[in-house]
Design an enzyme around this catalytic site. Structure first.
Site, mmCIF file in Angstrom:
data_model
loop_
_atom_site.group_PDB
_atom_site.id
_atom_site.type_symbol
_atom_site.label_atom_id
_atom_site.label_comp_id
_atom_site.label_asym_id
_atom_site.label_seq_id
_atom_site.Cartn_x
_atom_site.Cartn_y
_atom_site.Cartn_z
ATOM 1 C CG ASP A 12 -1.894 1.239 1.393
ATOM 2 O OD1 ASP A 12 -2.404 1.531 0.454
ATOM 3 O OD2 ASP A 12 -1.841 1.482 2.718
ATOM 4 C CB SER A 13 0.089 4.928 -0.176
ATOM 5 O OG SER A 13 -1.083 4.367 -0.110
ATOM 6 C CB CYS A 75 -2.747 1.283 -2.518
ATOM 7 S SG CYS A 75 -2.758 2.749 -2.360
ATOM 8 C CG ASN A 76 -9.573 1.126 -3.029
ATOM 9 O OD1 ASN A 76 -10.474 0.990 -3.686
ATOM 10 N ND2 ASN A 76 -8.545 1.629 -1.912
ATOM 11 C CD GLU A 154 -2.935 8.677 7.355
ATOM 12 O OE1 GLU A 154 -1.539 8.847 8.009
ATOM 13 O OE2 GLU A 154 -2.658 7.879 6.804
ATOM 14 C CB CYS A 186 -9.694 4.935 0.328
ATOM 15 S SG CYS A 186 -8.897 5.578 1.023
ATOM 16 C CB THR A 187 -6.415 1.172 2.277
ATOM 17 O OG1 THR A 187 -6.055 2.283 1.849
ATOM 18 C CG2 THR A 187 -5.638 0.955 1.344
ATOM 19 C CG HIS A 188 -6.800 5.760 5.607
ATOM 20 N ND1 HIS A 188 -6.208 5.661 4.208
ATOM 21 C CD2 HIS A 188 -5.693 6.480 5.499
ATOM 22 C CE1 HIS A 188 -4.641 5.633 4.294
ATOM 23 N NE2 HIS A 188 -4.905 6.589 6.122
HETATM 24 N N1 DGL Z 1 -4.060 3.855 -0.135
HETATM 25 C C1 DGL Z 1 -4.797 4.694 -0.747
HETATM 26 C C2 DGL Z 1 -5.713 3.889 -1.371
HETATM 27 O O1 DGL Z 1 -6.584 3.295 -1.064
HETATM 28 C C3 DGL Z 1 -5.444 6.251 0.491
HETATM 29 C C4 DGL Z 1 -3.958 7.139 0.474
HETATM 30 C C5 DGL Z 1 -3.607 7.442 -0.432
HETATM 31 O O2 DGL Z 1 -3.628 8.673 -0.977
HETATM 32 O O3 DGL Z 1 -2.049 7.267 -0.471
HETATM 33 O O4 DGL Z 1 -6.649 4.930 -2.492
#
Ligand code: DGL
Length: 272
Positions: A12-13, A75-76, A154, A186-188
């Site tokens: 993931d990012s 990560c999406n 976060e 989105c992961t979050h």
């Molecule tokens: N992991 C990213 C996603 O799922 C969200 C955080 C980012 O912008 O890197 O899109």
């Protein structure tokens, strides 16, 4: 040569993808996971597809060196732009989160009108819309970028007036669309699922279904591993975490996304 006992690579990012790792650990308790969070370069959701592709390739190659049997793109934003490239370049099964999320969304929807909230990068890519169009000619996707939900998750600011107002701000444009299903793209966002459900029921419709792509991905991963003869069916699972930066409050934020305590001895800082 990777086999069933080899680990699954997940990247993931940053730390948000630990929501996907957590869903995998729940569904597949015997699996070993090597997680890579590119915490030095997060967020990806505001970057150009070209940059996301470059970062994604670096993450995937690093995980490949760990003799993984399969790669999950948690990560999406990466799944939206890089899944095809990684499938061509890597000699292993690659699972992104957008396909499973879209399939779960269309399965949940009765009227075919599906909303998705995601980063700006994911929305701009049109990936959820393409995926949905391939699943049903009647389905219609209503995407909405919801960037402020990332810092709220976060911060752990996941309930109360502020997140509720922010979620309302993002869902109101979808109110007229008649969506009966909302994908968390989105992961979050799974961290904010309580407030999202509550606001969605008020703003969209009382019986709107909220679909979490993390769980949908874990379910599809299980089927994929079994079909390829790669499922690990005994022995304890484990999670090893690599990050490209150790940000302040790492353990607190990481445990929040993982939904359990982090074993800090299993965390390694690396350079990409
Ligand atoms: N992991 C990213 C996603 O799922 C969200 C955080 C980012 O912008 O890197 O899109």
């Amino acid at each position: 040569m990777a086999d069933a006992s080899s680990p699954i690579g997940v990247f993931d990012s940053g730390l948000g993808g630990l929501t996907v790792a957590s869903a995998i650990m729940d569904a597949l308790p015997h699996e070993r996971i090597v997680y890579l969070g590119d915490t030095a370069r997060v967020p990806y959701g505001t970057r150009s597809p070209r940059t996301v592709l470059r970062y994604a390739r670096a993450c995937a190659r690093r995980l490949q060196a760990h003799d993984i049997k399969l790669l999950v793109i948690a990560c999406n934003t990466v799944s939206a732009v890089a899944v095809d490239m990684l499938r061509v370049e890597l000699d292993m099964p690659v699972l992104g989160v957008i396909g499973p999320g879209a399939r779960a969304g269309i399965a949940a929807s009765v009227n075919g009108r599906v909303g998705v909230i995601a980063t700006r990068g994911t929305v701009a890519s049109g990936a959820y819309g393409r995926e949905l169009a391939g699943l049903s000619s009647k389905a219609e996707l209503f995407p909405q970028a919801a960037p402020l939900l990332v810092p709220l998750a976060e911060e752990g600011w996941i309930d109360g007036a502020v997140p509720s107002e922010v979620v309302q701000h993002y869902l109101e444009p979808l109110a007229a669309a008649g969506v009966d299903t909302l994908i968390l793209g989105c992961t979050h966002y799974p961290l904010l699922v309580g407030v999202i459900r509550e606001v969605a029921a008020r703003v969209l419709s009382a019986d709107v279904r909220v679909v979490d792509s993390a769980h949908a991905t874990a379910t599809e991963l299980q089927a994929l591993l079994v079909s390829r003869g790669l499922a690990r069916t005994e022995g304890p699972g484990d999670l090893r975490i690599m990050v490209t930066d150790l940000p302040g409050r790492f353990a607190e934020v990481a445990s929040r996304f993982l939904g359990r305590d982090i074993d800090e001895s299993a965390v390694e800082q690396i350079d990409l």
